[in-house]
Scaffold this motif. Structure first.
Motif, mmCIF file in Angstrom:
data_model
loop_
_atom_site.group_PDB
_atom_site.id
_atom_site.type_symbol
_atom_site.label_atom_id
_atom_site.label_comp_id
_atom_site.label_asym_id
_atom_site.label_seq_id
_atom_site.Cartn_x
_atom_site.Cartn_y
_atom_site.Cartn_z
ATOM 1 N N UNK A 167 0.825 -1.199 0.000
ATOM 2 C CA UNK A 167 0.000 0.000 0.000
ATOM 3 C C UNK A 167 0.864 1.255 0.000
ATOM 4 N N UNK A 168 2.161 1.082 -0.210
ATOM 5 C CA UNK A 168 3.108 2.189 -0.318
ATOM 6 C C UNK A 168 3.658 2.180 -1.740
ATOM 7 N N UNK A 169 3.467 3.260 -2.470
ATOM 8 C CA UNK A 169 3.904 3.329 -3.862
ATOM 9 C C UNK A 169 5.414 3.207 -3.995
ATOM 10 N N UNK A 170 6.156 3.576 -2.956
ATOM 11 C CA UNK A 170 7.611 3.466 -3.024
ATOM 12 C C UNK A 170 8.053 2.026 -3.262
ATOM 13 N N UNK A 171 7.454 1.085 -2.551
ATOM 14 C CA UNK A 171 7.855 -0.314 -2.674
ATOM 15 C C UNK A 171 7.453 -0.889 -4.030
ATOM 16 N N UNK A 172 6.219 -0.656 -4.462
ATOM 17 C CA UNK A 172 5.780 -1.219 -5.738
ATOM 18 C C UNK A 172 6.582 -0.655 -6.907
ATOM 19 N N UNK A 173 6.899 0.636 -6.865
ATOM 20 C CA UNK A 173 7.712 1.223 -7.925
ATOM 21 C C UNK A 173 9.133 0.676 -7.883
ATOM 22 N N UNK A 174 9.667 0.475 -6.685
ATOM 23 C CA UNK A 174 11.013 -0.082 -6.568
ATOM 24 C C UNK A 174 11.079 -1.482 -7.174
ATOM 25 N N UNK A 246 -4.071 -0.585 -1.854
ATOM 26 C CA UNK A 246 -4.449 0.626 -1.115
ATOM 27 C C UNK A 246 -5.969 0.756 -1.048
ATOM 28 N N UNK A 247 -6.642 0.481 -2.160
ATOM 29 C CA UNK A 247 -8.112 0.567 -2.166
ATOM 30 C C UNK A 247 -8.717 -0.484 -1.249
ATOM 31 N N UNK A 248 -8.149 -1.683 -1.230
ATOM 32 C CA UNK A 248 -8.679 -2.731 -0.367
ATOM 33 C C UNK A 248 -8.551 -2.383 1.104
ATOM 34 N N UNK A 249 -7.424 -1.817 1.506
ATOM 35 C CA UNK A 249 -7.251 -1.447 2.909
ATOM 36 C C UNK A 249 -8.184 -0.308 3.298
ATOM 37 N N UNK A 250 -8.397 0.637 2.399
ATOM 38 C CA UNK A 250 -9.356 1.707 2.690
ATOM 39 C C UNK A 250 -10.773 1.169 2.811
ATOM 40 N N UNK A 251 -11.108 0.181 1.983
ATOM 41 C CA UNK A 251 -12.441 -0.405 2.060
ATOM 42 C C UNK A 251 -12.641 -1.111 3.398
ATOM 43 N N UNK A 252 -11.633 -1.850 3.863
ATOM 44 C CA UNK A 252 -11.750 -2.528 5.151
ATOM 45 C C UNK A 252 -11.905 -1.524 6.284
#
Length: 309
Positions: A167-174, A246-252
């Motif tokens: 849910x952090x764009x830094x990790x997915x982009x890395x 990120x969307x899934x965590x916001x939904x929960x």
């Protein structure tokens, strides 16, 4: 593969809206209407990971903590499963061999026996790490343990100690950038620099005369568009994974705050859905990386993944 997340700082500076206690406005009329209460604005999951420590000037965010926990857990599990290898596996060794063997056979059927030998280490690692990080982010306590303040509606977490790693764009982009670097290396190893350029710009098929000249122009223009597509692949890979998690965590979080008194019940069906989403997103990330590699590294007329040693 997640080391680049330690120094990537792509988080957008989004202002977190702070809900202020609005005074109740009383509309004085002849009938004496009751005062209207304003709704309290709920906080969602912030798009930027929260910095929880800065030892020696090095920032550590809550998403980095979860990624380290996942990485250490996978390393420990692999060491335990392979510490005492047996001809008839059982327990952890049996599960690890089933997982690795299943992934190997699955990728071999897609990219071929030669290319899977060169790239399996990355694809299997990225799948297992993303899947583990997605599921660890669903453990109760991730996002609900940390520092906060007391409100009339209960205790509100302002700075969670843990946050879903993906849910952090830094990790997915890395991870996407690491794949991009590996993709260039594999392509150069398989087809060489000249073959790399031919795959992008050279006309395909047999033609002669005016048609051949026309095909050269067409395929050169298509190659220029392909370069733009290649440059955007890390962006699409990273945003696809980040956006879904990120969307899934916001939904929960929204489900847990929708009806007071049912915070424990409403999110349960969505937890099962997020377990499935975590698996699908890990599989999609791995498959897209494998397909991108196959499209560049396969040799014309030889089938997928027949290459130079």
């Amino acid at each position: 593969m997640f080391f680049a997340a330690l120094f990537m700082s792509l988080g957008a500076d989004l202002a977190c809206a702070q809900s202020e206690a609005a005074e109740t406005g009383s509309t004085t009329s002849q009938g004496g209407l009751p005062p209207q209460t304003t709704e309290v604005q709920e906080h969602g999951l912030p798009q930027k990971a929260v910095e929880i420590a800065r030892p020696l000037g090095f920032p550590i965010t809550n998403s980095m903590v979860v990624s380290w926990i996942v990485a250490i857990g996978l390393i420990v599990f692999a060491r335990v499963a392979t510490r005492d290898m047996k001809h008839v596996p059982g327990g952890a060794q049996n599960f690890l061999e089933w997982l690795v063997g299943g992934l190997y056979d699955f990728l071999e059927s897609i990219i071929g026996p030669h290319l899977v030998k060169r790239t399996f280490w990355f694809f299997a690692t990225i799948f297992i790490f993303i899947l583990s990080a997605n599921w660890v982010g669903l453990i109760p306590g991730v996002g609900t343990i940390g520092w906060g303040h007391q409100t009339p509606d209960g205790f509100v977490i302002d700075q969670p100690l843990f946050r879903g790693a993906n849910a952090d764009l830094n990790l997915t982009l890395a991870m996407a950038l690491v794949f991009f670097a590996c993709w260039i290396m594999w392509a150069l190893q398989e087809v060489g620099p000249v073959g790399f350029l031919k795959e992008l710009f050279a006309p395909k098929g047999e033609s002669a005369g005016f048609l051949k000249a026309l095909m050269i122009i067409v395929f050169f223009a298509a190659g220029c568009l392909e370069i733009i597509s290649i440059l955007f692949r890390p962006v699409s890979l990273s945003f696809r994974l980040y956006g879904n998690i990120f969307a899934g965590e916001n939904m929960l979080e929204t489900m847990s705050r929708m009806i007071p008194g049912l915070e424990w019940l409403l999110p349960i069906p969505f937890y099962f859905m997020e377990v499935l989403v975590g698996l699908v997103q890990a599989l999609v990330f791995m498959l897209l990386c494998a397909i991108f590699t196959l499209l560049m590294c396969q040799h014309e007329g030889d089938g997928p993944a027949s290459a130079h040693e």
